[in-house]
Design a protein around this motif. Structure first.
Motif, PDB file in Angstrom:
ATOM      1  N   GLU A 171      40.015  41.360  40.155  1.00 59.34           N
ATOM      2  CA  GLU A 171      39.941  42.746  39.714  1.00 59.34           C
ATOM      3  C   GLU A 171      38.612  43.382  40.103  1.00 59.34           C
TER       4      GLU A 171
ATOM      5  N   PHE B  66      51.588  43.856  36.865  1.00 57.54           N
ATOM      6  CA  PHE B  66      50.125  43.746  36.813  1.00 57.54           C
ATOM      7  C   PHE B  66      49.426  45.098  36.778  1.00 57.54           C
TER       8      PHE B  66
ATOM      9  N   LYS C 273      47.524  48.132  35.299  1.00 57.19           N
ATOM     10  CA  LYS C 273      46.503  48.032  34.249  1.00 57.19           C
ATOM     11  C   LYS C 273      47.009  48.447  32.880  1.00 57.19           C
TER      12      LYS C 273
ATOM     13  N   THR D  53      43.460  45.594  41.759  1.00 57.35           N
ATOM     14  CA  THR D  53      44.248  45.315  40.560  1.00 57.35           C
ATOM     15  C   THR D  53      44.330  43.810  40.361  1.00 57.35           C
TER      16      THR D  53
ATOM     17  N   HIS E 241      49.966  42.681  31.914  1.00 60.64           N
ATOM     18  CA  HIS E 241      49.089  42.543  33.078  1.00 60.64           C
ATOM     19  C   HIS E 241      48.004  41.488  32.878  1.00 60.64           C
ATOM     20  N   ASP E 242      47.646  41.169  31.633  1.00 59.21           N
ATOM     21  CA  ASP E 242      46.566  40.214  31.399  1.00 59.21           C
ATOM     22  C   ASP E 242      47.008  38.763  31.595  1.00 59.21           C
ATOM     23  N   GLY E 243      48.294  38.471  31.486  1.00 61.28           N
ATOM     24  CA  GLY E 243      48.765  37.097  31.603  1.00 61.28           C
ATOM     25  C   GLY E 243      49.183  36.740  33.017  1.00 61.28           C
TER      26      GLY E 243
ATOM     27  N   GLY F  31      53.183  37.523  31.546  1.00 63.93           N
ATOM     28  CA  GLY F  31      52.330  37.541  30.364  1.00 63.93           C
ATOM     29  C   GLY F  31      52.071  36.169  29.787  1.00 63.93           C
TER      30      GLY F  31
ATOM     31  N   THR G 223      37.975  34.771  34.336  1.00 61.91           N
ATOM     32  CA  THR G 223      38.965  33.994  33.576  1.00 61.91           C
ATOM     33  C   THR G 223      40.210  33.706  34.410  1.00 61.91           C
ATOM     34  N   ARG G 224      40.639  34.659  35.234  1.00 56.09           N
ATOM     35  CA  ARG G 224      41.845  34.445  36.045  1.00 56.09           C
ATOM     36  C   ARG G 224      41.666  33.257  36.987  1.00 56.09           C
TER      37      ARG G 224
END
Length: 297
Positions: free
Chosen positions: A243, A183, A185, A148, A190-192, A205, A222-223
């Motif tokens: 992920e 976080f 899914k 995750t 969860h994307d921020g 977020g 990107t993370r």
């Protein structure tokens, strides 16, 4: 004729002596007066630092602009404008109490708990920070197994007010379950990035700046680039869970250390966030060598 000139051509000359302080009173100032001024100045400094990075900071700037406008209108003898601005300044105190309600409540809560030293000296709560570290390590260990993706930002001296404003306020006690739910899914946050401030889950977020470094590995997503980018512009410590691979990484000072075990992650966070002076120096030195030797640029 002179009266007509006074009506249509008002005198806008400013008495510049108003801007020059009278320093005669310094000759009669006693040691008690100096101590009094220093105490008030330090209290104002602590209050400004407490409000820094919050929405109240922008309100304070607006109040300062209003105060300057009142001073200029009065010095230029703009009677009507000065009167209106003074009314706004006078009765605006009630509005400020409503606007600053969260900050005032936090100050009163700290006073009620007896944490006066934390307000005046800025001492952080090591127990709360340690609890947030344990919760984050436990959550990262589970999210690593489940693959995750996660991005956690631990604030330090530099407050991330602009970053917090891009996300959603949480301000909750940290726990592994809360972090994993953020976080998850299907979670809208969860994307921020999640911001941890003073041992509390402060926001989630949030959008972080991406690193522009060309030395980063191409397989980083990107993370990881956001983590490195945030660590380049602030003194924060960032934790990333991939992920794709489930690998745990830490970004600090523009450097990225990848493939950490939960035990190593906990040691890094304790060393960087707790700053305990009684920690064994040899252990810290070994940890620093591990960090420098395995960093990925």
């Amino acid at each position: 004729m002179e009266n007509l000139q006074n009506i249509f051509m008002p005198d806008f000359r400013i008495n510049w002596k108003m801007f020059i302080p009278d320093l005669d009173y310094l000759r009669t100032a006693s040691l008690t007066d100096v101590i009094d001024i220093l105490i008030v100045a330090y209290i104002l400094y602590r209050v400004i630092k407490l409000l820094r990075g919050t929405g109240a900071e922008r309100v304070i700037k607006g109040v300062l602009v209003l105060a300057i406008a009142v001073f200029l209108a009065t010095s230029m003898h703009l009677t009507t404008l000065a009167y209106i601005l003074q009314l706004v300044f006078t009765y605006g105190g009630i509005v400020l109490v409503v606007i600053f309600q969260p900050e005032l409540r936090r100050i009163l809560e700290q006073l009620g708990k007896g944490n006066v030293s934390r307000l005046l000296i800025g001492v952080s709560n090591p127990d709360a920070i340690e609890a947030s570290i344990k919760a984050a390590v436990s959550a990262c260990a589970d999210m690593s197994k489940d693959r995750t993706g996660a991005l956690i930002v631990f604030e330090r001296a530099e407050k991330l007010g602009e970053i917090v404003s891009t996300g959603t306020m949480v301000n909750a006690e940290p726990s592994a379950e809360l972090i994993k739910n953020i976080f998850f899914k299907n979670s809208p946050l969860h994307d921020g990035a999640m911001i941890v401030r003073d041992g509390r889950v402060y926001a989630a977020g949030c959008v972080l700046p991406l690193s522009g470094s060309q030395n980063l590995s191409r397989d980083l997503g990107t993370r990881h680039r956001a983590a490195v980018g945030m660590s380049e512009s602030a003194d924060s410590v960032l934790v990333v869970v991939s992920e794709e691979t489930g690998a745990i990484s830490v970004a600090l000072g523009g450097m990225l250390k990848r493939h950490l075990s939960p035990e190593t992650l906990q040691k890094v966070l304790e060393t960087e966030l707790l700053k305990d002076p009684v920690v064994d120096k040899s252990r810290v030195a070994a940890l620093r060598n591990l960090w420098k030797g395995g960093q990925d640029k």
